[in-house]
Scaffold this motif. Sequence first.
Motif, mmCIF file in Angstrom:
data_model
loop_
_atom_site.group_PDB
_atom_site.id
_atom_site.type_symbol
_atom_site.label_atom_id
_atom_site.label_comp_id
_atom_site.label_asym_id
_atom_site.label_seq_id
_atom_site.Cartn_x
_atom_site.Cartn_y
_atom_site.Cartn_z
ATOM 1 N N SER A 166 0.849 -1.180 0.000
ATOM 2 C CA SER A 166 0.000 0.000 0.000
ATOM 3 C C SER A 166 0.893 1.242 0.000
ATOM 4 O O SER A 166 2.109 1.160 0.216
ATOM 5 C CB SER A 166 -0.924 0.002 1.211
ATOM 6 O OG SER A 166 -0.179 -0.078 2.417
ATOM 7 N N ASN A 167 0.267 2.388 -0.238
ATOM 8 C CA ASN A 167 1.028 3.630 -0.339
ATOM 9 C C ASN A 167 0.241 4.786 0.271
ATOM 10 O O ASN A 167 -0.910 5.017 -0.094
ATOM 11 C CB ASN A 167 1.343 3.922 -1.809
ATOM 12 C CG ASN A 167 2.168 5.185 -2.018
ATOM 13 O OD1 ASN A 167 1.890 5.973 -2.898
ATOM 14 N ND2 ASN A 167 3.198 5.370 -1.219
ATOM 15 N N GLY A 168 0.877 5.499 1.196
ATOM 16 C CA GLY A 168 0.293 6.690 1.784
ATOM 17 C C GLY A 168 1.014 7.926 1.285
ATOM 18 O O GLY A 168 2.250 7.983 1.314
ATOM 19 N N PRO A 191 -2.645 -3.908 2.417
ATOM 20 C CA PRO A 191 -1.467 -4.624 2.886
ATOM 21 C C PRO A 191 -0.475 -3.655 3.521
ATOM 22 O O PRO A 191 -0.601 -2.434 3.364
ATOM 23 C CB PRO A 191 -0.898 -5.229 1.603
ATOM 24 C CG PRO A 191 -1.310 -4.281 0.532
ATOM 25 C CD PRO A 191 -2.674 -3.786 0.948
ATOM 26 N N PRO A 192 0.515 -4.151 4.247
ATOM 27 C CA PRO A 192 1.577 -3.271 4.739
ATOM 28 C C PRO A 192 2.155 -2.443 3.589
ATOM 29 O O PRO A 192 2.153 -2.891 2.427
ATOM 30 C CB PRO A 192 2.603 -4.248 5.316
ATOM 31 C CG PRO A 192 1.785 -5.438 5.703
ATOM 32 C CD PRO A 192 0.722 -5.556 4.657
ATOM 33 N N GLY A 193 2.629 -1.257 3.928
ATOM 34 C CA GLY A 193 3.127 -0.415 2.858
ATOM 35 C C GLY A 193 3.931 0.770 3.343
ATOM 36 O O GLY A 193 4.254 0.902 4.525
ATOM 37 N N TYR A 194 4.230 1.651 2.385
ATOM 38 C CA TYR A 194 5.134 2.773 2.590
ATOM 39 C C TYR A 194 4.396 4.091 2.411
ATOM 40 O O TYR A 194 3.483 4.204 1.586
ATOM 41 C CB TYR A 194 6.285 2.697 1.592
ATOM 42 C CG TYR A 194 7.160 1.484 1.781
ATOM 43 C CD1 TYR A 194 8.204 1.500 2.695
ATOM 44 C CD2 TYR A 194 6.935 0.317 1.049
ATOM 45 C CE1 TYR A 194 9.022 0.383 2.877
ATOM 46 C CE2 TYR A 194 7.743 -0.801 1.219
ATOM 47 C CZ TYR A 194 8.774 -0.762 2.136
ATOM 48 O OH TYR A 194 9.564 -1.863 2.322
ATOM 49 N N ALA A 195 4.807 5.096 3.179
ATOM 50 C CA ALA A 195 4.171 6.409 3.144
ATOM 51 C C ALA A 195 5.233 7.492 3.044
ATOM 52 O O ALA A 195 6.375 7.311 3.492
ATOM 53 C CB ALA A 195 3.320 6.619 4.395
ATOM 54 N N THR A 196 4.831 8.626 2.455
ATOM 55 C CA THR A 196 5.760 9.740 2.264
ATOM 56 C C THR A 196 5.141 11.053 2.705
ATOM 57 O O THR A 196 3.978 11.341 2.417
ATOM 58 C CB THR A 196 6.158 9.873 0.778
ATOM 59 O OG1 THR A 196 4.976 9.869 -0.044
ATOM 60 C CG2 THR A 196 7.077 8.748 0.358
ATOM 61 N N ASP A 197 5.952 11.849 3.404
ATOM 62 C CA ASP A 197 5.613 13.244 3.643
ATOM 63 C C ASP A 197 5.756 14.023 2.342
ATOM 64 O O ASP A 197 6.388 13.559 1.376
ATOM 65 C CB ASP A 197 6.559 13.857 4.676
ATOM 66 C CG ASP A 197 6.371 13.294 6.072
ATOM 67 O OD1 ASP A 197 5.301 12.722 6.366
ATOM 68 O OD2 ASP A 197 7.322 13.435 6.887
ATOM 69 N N VAL A 224 4.693 1.027 7.270
ATOM 70 C CA VAL A 224 3.603 0.705 8.190
ATOM 71 C C VAL A 224 3.266 -0.776 8.020
ATOM 72 O O VAL A 224 2.892 -1.225 6.935
ATOM 73 C CB VAL A 224 2.370 1.584 7.945
ATOM 74 C CG1 VAL A 224 1.239 1.198 8.896
ATOM 75 C CG2 VAL A 224 2.729 3.055 8.120
ATOM 76 N N ASP A 225 3.407 -1.523 9.112
ATOM 77 C CA ASP A 225 3.171 -2.964 9.105
ATOM 78 C C ASP A 225 2.010 -3.303 10.026
ATOM 79 O O ASP A 225 1.597 -2.493 10.866
ATOM 80 C CB ASP A 225 4.442 -3.690 9.552
ATOM 81 C CG ASP A 225 4.499 -5.131 9.075
ATOM 82 O OD1 ASP A 225 3.523 -5.606 8.461
ATOM 83 O OD2 ASP A 225 5.527 -5.790 9.329
ATOM 84 N N ARG A 226 1.497 -4.511 9.888
ATOM 85 C CA ARG A 226 0.405 -4.991 10.721
ATOM 86 C C ARG A 226 0.918 -6.076 11.656
ATOM 87 O O ARG A 226 1.627 -6.997 11.223
ATOM 88 C CB ARG A 226 -0.717 -5.550 9.840
ATOM 89 C CG ARG A 226 -1.919 -6.076 10.599
ATOM 90 C CD ARG A 226 -3.081 -6.411 9.683
ATOM 91 N NE ARG A 226 -2.762 -7.380 8.650
ATOM 92 C CZ ARG A 226 -2.662 -7.124 7.352
ATOM 93 N NH1 ARG A 226 -2.840 -5.892 6.914
ATOM 94 N NH2 ARG A 226 -2.382 -8.056 6.481
ATOM 95 N N THR A 227 0.556 -5.997 12.917
ATOM 96 C CA THR A 227 0.968 -6.994 13.898
ATOM 97 C C THR A 227 -0.078 -8.113 13.961
ATOM 98 O O THR A 227 -1.206 -7.954 13.478
ATOM 99 C CB THR A 227 1.107 -6.363 15.296
ATOM 100 O OG1 THR A 227 -0.206 -5.965 15.744
ATOM 101 C CG2 THR A 227 2.018 -5.151 15.254
#
Length: 243
Positions: A166-168, A191-197, A224-227
């Motif tokens: 995923s992407n934020g 799904p777990p993913g990456y985000a950017t300012d 960002v991951d899910r536990t």
Amino acid sequence: MPADAPTILATSGGIVAGERTRWEIGPLTRHAIELAGVTGRAPRVCYLGTAGGDSTEGIRNFYDLAQLAGLHGSHVQLFTMPNVPDLREHLLSQDVIWVFGGSVAGLLAMWELHGVGEVMREAWEAGVVLTGVSAGSICWHVGGTTDSFGPDLRPITNGLALLPYSNGVHYDSEEQRRPLFRSLVAGGTLPPGYATDDGAGLLYRGTELVEALAENDRAGAYFVDRTPDHTAVETRLDVRRLR
């Protein structure tokens, strides 16, 4: 001249306010162009403003900045009909494909209608560098958060999924982005993913993130991951600052 591996630079930036033009190319997009490895001629860069409804203003702004930067610029528009006779031929002939922001839901719908997603996968596998901002970042991933449907953000889950994450985007500048992205990952909608300012980007080779980049001194990037107990864990990534 293709990049030496399938390459995507997904960003919350890449353009800066211009002095004589509306926009100029920012360090992130300049880096994407450098990754194409073009020598001896102007890089071929194609603009897609689908997410903004192929606005004539956006197209004009692109050609202004392309001329200023010494690029061989072109564009693909889908409204009211494609402006090139063969989308596949045109996109595969580029060094860089640059996708601008707006409605990622609208972008994906129009791309599906015209078969653009399949061509983007082919271009990516052939070494054309794919880059973009906002909607032009989310589209390469499985999905993310979007204001395509209104001011209250909602998930989008039908991205091209060239990247299995995923992407934020706009993680620091729009207050709904971070909490919604985290909750969607925690709950399994994304799904777990990456985000950017704003001002940060994610460089992928193949489907692996190789580094996070930024064109200012403050922008961050995150994983960002899910536990197992369905909570979100956010990890700040090391960021290389481009100058």
